[in-house]
Each structure stands twice: as C-alpha cells, then as structure tokens.
Design an enzyme around this catalytic site. Structure first.
Site, PDB file in Angstrom:
ATOM      1  N   VAL A   1      -5.111  -3.349  -3.675  1.00  0.00           N
ATOM      2  CA  VAL A   1      -4.619  -4.292  -4.673  1.00  0.00           C
ATOM      3  C   VAL A   1      -4.161  -5.587  -4.023  1.00  0.00           C
ATOM      4  O   VAL A   1      -4.550  -6.689  -4.424  1.00  0.00           O
ATOM      5  CB  VAL A   1      -3.469  -3.669  -5.496  1.00  0.00           C
ATOM      6  CG1 VAL A   1      -2.847  -4.708  -6.434  1.00  0.00           C
ATOM      7  CG2 VAL A   1      -3.967  -2.469  -6.283  1.00  0.00           C
TER       8      VAL A   1
ATOM      9  N   THR B   1       2.446   3.690  -4.883  1.00  0.00           N
ATOM     10  CA  THR B   1       3.451   4.527  -5.548  1.00  0.00           C
ATOM     11  C   THR B   1       2.842   5.918  -5.734  1.00  0.00           C
ATOM     12  O   THR B   1       2.309   6.231  -6.808  1.00  0.00           O
ATOM     13  CB  THR B   1       3.874   3.931  -6.907  1.00  0.00           C
ATOM     14  OG1 THR B   1       2.713   3.472  -7.616  1.00  0.00           O
ATOM     15  CG2 THR B   1       4.825   2.766  -6.714  1.00  0.00           C
TER      16      THR B   1
ATOM     17  N   CYS C   1      -4.783   6.238  -9.279  1.00  0.00           N
ATOM     18  CA  CYS C   1      -4.362   5.836 -10.634  1.00  0.00           C
ATOM     19  C   CYS C   1      -4.389   7.004 -11.603  1.00  0.00           C
ATOM     20  O   CYS C   1      -3.356   7.562 -11.955  1.00  0.00           O
ATOM     21  CB  CYS C   1      -5.246   4.696 -11.135  1.00  0.00           C
ATOM     22  SG  CYS C   1      -4.992   3.138 -10.250  1.00  0.00           S
TER      23      CYS C   1
ATOM     24  N   ASP D   1       1.866  -7.538   5.578  1.00  0.00           N
ATOM     25  CA  ASP D   1       1.751  -6.083   5.688  1.00  0.00           C
ATOM     26  C   ASP D   1       2.396  -5.654   6.999  1.00  0.00           C
ATOM     27  O   ASP D   1       2.330  -6.383   7.993  1.00  0.00           O
ATOM     28  CB  ASP D   1       0.283  -5.645   5.651  1.00  0.00           C
ATOM     29  CG  ASP D   1       0.122  -4.190   5.252  1.00  0.00           C
ATOM     30  OD1 ASP D   1      -0.347  -3.931   4.124  1.00  0.00           O
ATOM     31  OD2 ASP D   1       0.464  -3.300   6.056  1.00  0.00           O
TER      32      ASP D   1
ATOM     33  N   ARG E   1      -4.034  -3.948  10.567  1.00  0.00           N
ATOM     34  CA  ARG E   1      -4.597  -4.459   9.313  1.00  0.00           C
ATOM     35  C   ARG E   1      -4.534  -5.989   9.281  1.00  0.00           C
ATOM     36  O   ARG E   1      -5.507  -6.653   8.898  1.00  0.00           O
ATOM     37  CB  ARG E   1      -3.826  -3.864   8.133  1.00  0.00           C
ATOM     38  CG  ARG E   1      -4.152  -4.436   6.749  1.00  0.00           C
ATOM     39  CD  ARG E   1      -5.515  -4.038   6.286  1.00  0.00           C
ATOM     40  NE  ARG E   1      -5.691  -4.281   4.849  1.00  0.00           N
ATOM     41  CZ  ARG E   1      -6.863  -4.348   4.244  1.00  0.00           C
ATOM     42  NH1 ARG E   1      -7.985  -4.193   4.959  1.00  0.00           N
ATOM     43  NH2 ARG E   1      -6.966  -4.557   2.941  1.00  0.00           N
TER      44      ARG E   1
ATOM     45  N   THR F   1       2.333   0.501  -9.729  1.00  0.00           N
ATOM     46  CA  THR F   1       2.459   1.319 -10.934  1.00  0.00           C
ATOM     47  C   THR F   1       3.711   2.193 -10.859  1.00  0.00           C
ATOM     48  O   THR F   1       3.922   2.920  -9.887  1.00  0.00           O
ATOM     49  CB  THR F   1       1.226   2.216 -11.100  1.00  0.00           C
ATOM     50  OG1 THR F   1       0.060   1.387 -11.133  1.00  0.00           O
ATOM     51  CG2 THR F   1       1.309   3.023 -12.379  1.00  0.00           C
TER      52      THR F   1
ATOM     53  N   ARG G   1      -8.485   8.301  -1.230  1.00  0.00           N
ATOM     54  CA  ARG G   1      -7.141   8.654  -1.669  1.00  0.00           C
ATOM     55  C   ARG G   1      -7.192   9.701  -2.779  1.00  0.00           C
ATOM     56  O   ARG G   1      -7.797   9.507  -3.810  1.00  0.00           O
ATOM     57  CB  ARG G   1      -6.400   7.409  -2.160  1.00  0.00           C
ATOM     58  CG  ARG G   1      -6.059   6.408  -1.088  1.00  0.00           C
ATOM     59  CD  ARG G   1      -5.423   5.169  -1.682  1.00  0.00           C
ATOM     60  NE  ARG G   1      -6.331   4.461  -2.592  1.00  0.00           N
ATOM     61  CZ  ARG G   1      -5.964   3.434  -3.359  1.00  0.00           C
ATOM     62  NH1 ARG G   1      -4.717   3.002  -3.337  1.00  0.00           N
ATOM     63  NH2 ARG G   1      -6.849   2.846  -4.137  1.00  0.00           N
TER      64      ARG G   1
END
Length: 459
Positions: A26, A106, A295, A55, A60, A150, A366
């Site tokens: 995201v 999250t 999600c 980050d 990364r 989220t 994930r």
C-alpha cells in the site's frame, strides 16, 4: 464531529511536507501517487510539496532508491517518475513533516484477534517525532496524522490517538492552538497484482477529526486522485466502510465455497453451475476458492472482535470465516479421496500444487492458504511439489515447502491441482498439461482454466 470550520490552524495544502509511514504494497503506491503529481487536480495550482517515503527496513529503502520493488508491483519507470519523492529510514528527516500517512500492516494473532502492535509502534514513533517538531518548530502549523491501515471502527481515535497524544505531549483536536494535532482516516484500496488500477485511479473514502480537517484531508487526496473522493461523516464511518467492503466479499465467496462442497457430493461442477446462473442479469459472479491475503482473510476478524466487545455475536460473518478457513482442509481431502477412489497408494504418488501466492499474477504470499494444503498433504506423507512462476525458491518465507522453479516434462505427477489462476497456467495448451501428468493421473481445477478435453476435476 465539531461543526466549527474556520477556527483550526492547518498546513498549506499546496506546500506541505508529507511522510508515508510504511512502504509495503500500500505505502509504495501512496508514496508514488503523491510524489508524481506537480499540479493540484482540483484547481490546477502548482504543488510545492515534499514527499518522504519512510520504512524501518533499510534494505527495502536501498532497493527503492535503486528503483527496484521486490514485490513486483511497481515498475522502475514508475518509481523514477516520482520526482518529488525521497526514500529514507532516518526519522530525523521527518521532523518538519506536516502530514503523516500511516500504511503499516494490521494482521491478526494466533487467536485470530486483531494484532495492533505495528499500529501501536508507529503511533509511538509519530508521537516522538511530533514532540521534537514542537520543540524545534514552535511556529509551525499542527500536524495531521492520516491512517490508511485497516482497523475496526474506533481504533484510530481509541487506540492510536491517545498514544500520539501521550508521546507528543500535545493536545488532540484543539481549535485556535498550535500545540495540537489532528487525525484523519482514509482506507486503502490497493489491489495487489492489478496493474491497471492504482492509487490515483481508485476512488478514495476520506474523513477527519473535525469538519475543517475532514475537508482538508478530502482536498489533499482529491488533489492527486483522478477517480475522486468520498468524504465520510466521521472517522468511524470511514473505518467501518473498509471492513464492510471485505466482509461482503468474504461472505459471498463463502457461499460459493459451500456450493462447491455441496455440488461435489452431488457430482456436479460448481463452476459450471455458476456459469449457467450468471446468465441472469442480477447474479453476483463470485467464485469458490482459497481465501488468503491481508484483506478478505483478515479484516472480518477485526469486525467480529469489535462486535463481540459491543455485546453481539456476528453469526453470518463468523460462519463465513469458518467456511473459508476450512477450504484448505476440504481441498486436501478432495485430493486424498480421489487417490483412494482410483486405488492409488497415497504414499507412492507425486502431487503438484500449481500456485503459491494468495491471488493470481502476484508474488504476494501473505496468509496464502496454499501453505495449509501443502502442510496437510505433507503431514500425511504425500510427496508434494509447489510451482509458482512469480516466487523464487530462495524466498525466505517458503523455506518450509518444496518449491520448485522448473517443471519436469516426463509425466512425473499423479495429480496436479490448480490452486491459483496465474496467466501462465491459463496459457498452457493440452500438451503442456499432458506432459505433467501420468497416464493414470488426474487434474483438479479450482478455477476452470484447464482445457475441457482433458477432463479435469472441476470443483
């Protein structure tokens, strides 16, 4: 929400410094979205913003500085086009930021309850930065912290805000004061693997801790998002809207998965039933399959957790989660039962699982339920290979499985199972499928992509 509009001291919309906290699937999209725009889409004014992508993962950051995205979601070209974006893992570069946009994960814990630790940690970090900012830049306008992660309804104001307030020693949501800060919430809608729809082409729900902030946040996103925005009446409404989006999909997929189980027992292809049913104009064309990812497979647990705290047990949501979580077991049993039906000795067979990512055409693993299918079979002593063209065997999180990078072409497998409908698999002709499977072997197809003449077992 406070109805006073004019008495809040807010940053300059055209000249603010924006920091995106977290550069995963995201965050990188958000950073590129803000970092690529030079004109405000709402009024065509020139934007003199500075965008920071932050980050804690130094590797990364170095990769992104070199225009490389390990997640294969954004191209080198897109990164290079973000002329106003700087990447860093140094918090000292964030002190003069006006806006913080939080895009940390999250997840859920082993008990399937919300794990807010990433959100708590970033709130503490931001609180510390705001404290230093107030000490070094006392005349600066108050900051706005916008959460995209989220969460269940209320988490922004009940969990994150008190932490920032405590760590920063600032007052929350105060008018006519500089020693304050504000919050907003704008749920992310990034779709991994989707190269057509990205940050600026997906409409955005926005909200703020008062009317002035809500308008400001809405204009902030509206200045860079071509698809437009929708201003929610409160932060809780915006938080709940994200949960509802994914719970609705979870419930519909669970219904299709239950159909698949029922029709399998009746020796009917569920996918063929759906193809017939979708000829009606108002049929919802959801498909059965494994539900993983960050999600749909996670968000419903945030709502059930909050719902139980409110004194209501959400039957439909919980049942749907149970059905979808059990699909990996059902698929494993389907494989074993077909081996038994064909009088094949289970421990002597080689099984190929096609696909490891949680969805097609991405390397995102994930919460992928393919791991569960593999482990179920492996624990029964079945010899399994997994093949996914998007994932390398040296990837850290796949060390526990037998991931191969090349397919044998000597009819090596008794059974091949299509678990993810990657474009590569869809492109295979009859010969490529036949080269994989022994003469007495079979294919199980969760997505209906195998040529019909091969007579795969279609769920």
């Amino acid at each position: 929400m406070n109805n006073i509009v004019e008495e809040f001291y807010l940053p300059s919309l055209e000249e603010c410094k924006i920091t995106i906290m977290g550069l995963g699937y995201v965050g990188i999209e958000v950073a590129l979205g803000f970092g690529s725009i030079s004109k405000n889409l709402l009024n065509n004014k020139t934007l003199n913003r500075k965008i920071i992508g932050f980050d804690t993962d130094e590797r990364r950051i170095n990769e992104l500085i070199s225009s490389y995205d390990r997640n294969m979601e954004v191209s080198e070209k897109r990164i290079n086009e973000a002329k106003f974006l700087e990447f860093t893992n140094n918090t000292s570069k964030l002190i003069d930021s006006d806006i913080f946009i939080v895009t940390v994960p999250t997840p859920i814990d082993l008990g399937k309850n919300p794990d807010l630790n990433p959100l708590i940690n970033v709130s503490k970090m931001i609180g510390g930065i705001l404290k230093k900012r107030a000490q070094t830049l006392p005349d600066a306008s108050p900051c706005i912290v916008i959460f995209e992660s989220t969460v269940y309804p209320g988490a922004t104001e009940e969990v994150c805000t008190p932490i920032i307030e405590k760590e920063s020693c600032l007052k929350y949501n105060q008018k006519r004061r500089k020693d304050t800060f504000f919050t907003g919430y704008s749920p992310e809608r990034i779709n991994p693997g989707d190269k057509l729809n990205n940050f600026d082409t997906i409409s955005k729900v926005t909200s703020g801790s008062n009317i002035s902030v809500a308008n400001w946040v809405n204009n902030l996103y509206g200045s860079v998002i071509k698809a437009g925005t929708y201003k929610a009446s409160s932060i809780k409404v915006a938080e709940a809207s994200k949960i509802v989006e994914n719970v609705q999909r979870d419930i519909n997929i669970a219904l299709m998965n239950e159909f698949a189980i029922i029709f399998n027992k009746l020796n009917i292809s569920c996918l063929e039933v759906i193809d017939a049913a979708k000829t009606k104009w108002n049929f919802l064309n959801f498909r059965p399959g494994l539900v993983g990812g960050h999600c749909i497979g996670v968000d419903p647990y945030y709502l059930t957790y909050k719902s139980k705290l409110g004194g209501y047990y959400p039957d439909m949501i919980s049942t749907s989660r149970r059905i979808n979580d059990n699909m990996s077991n059902w698929i494993s049993e389907l494989i074993i039962n077909n081996l038994i039906t064909k009088n094949l000795k289970i421990l002597e067979q080689n099984i190929l699982l096609l696909g490891l990512s949680f969805k097609a055409d991405t390397n995102d693993i994930r919460n992928s339920k393919v791991f569960e299918v593999y482990n179920k079979l492996h624990n029964l002593g079945v010899k399994c290979h997994v093949f996914d063209p998007y994932i390398e065997s040296k990837t850290k999180d796949v060390k526990s499985i037998n991931l191969i990078e090349e397919l044998p072409k000597n009819k090596y497998y008794t059974c091949a199972v299509v678990l993810v409908d990657h474009k590569l698999f869809k492109s295979w002709k009859n010969r490529q499928w036949q080269d994989l499977i022994k003469e007495n072997g079979f294919i199980i197809d969760l997505h209906g992509i195998v040529p019909k003449e091969l007579k795969a077992i279609i769920i």
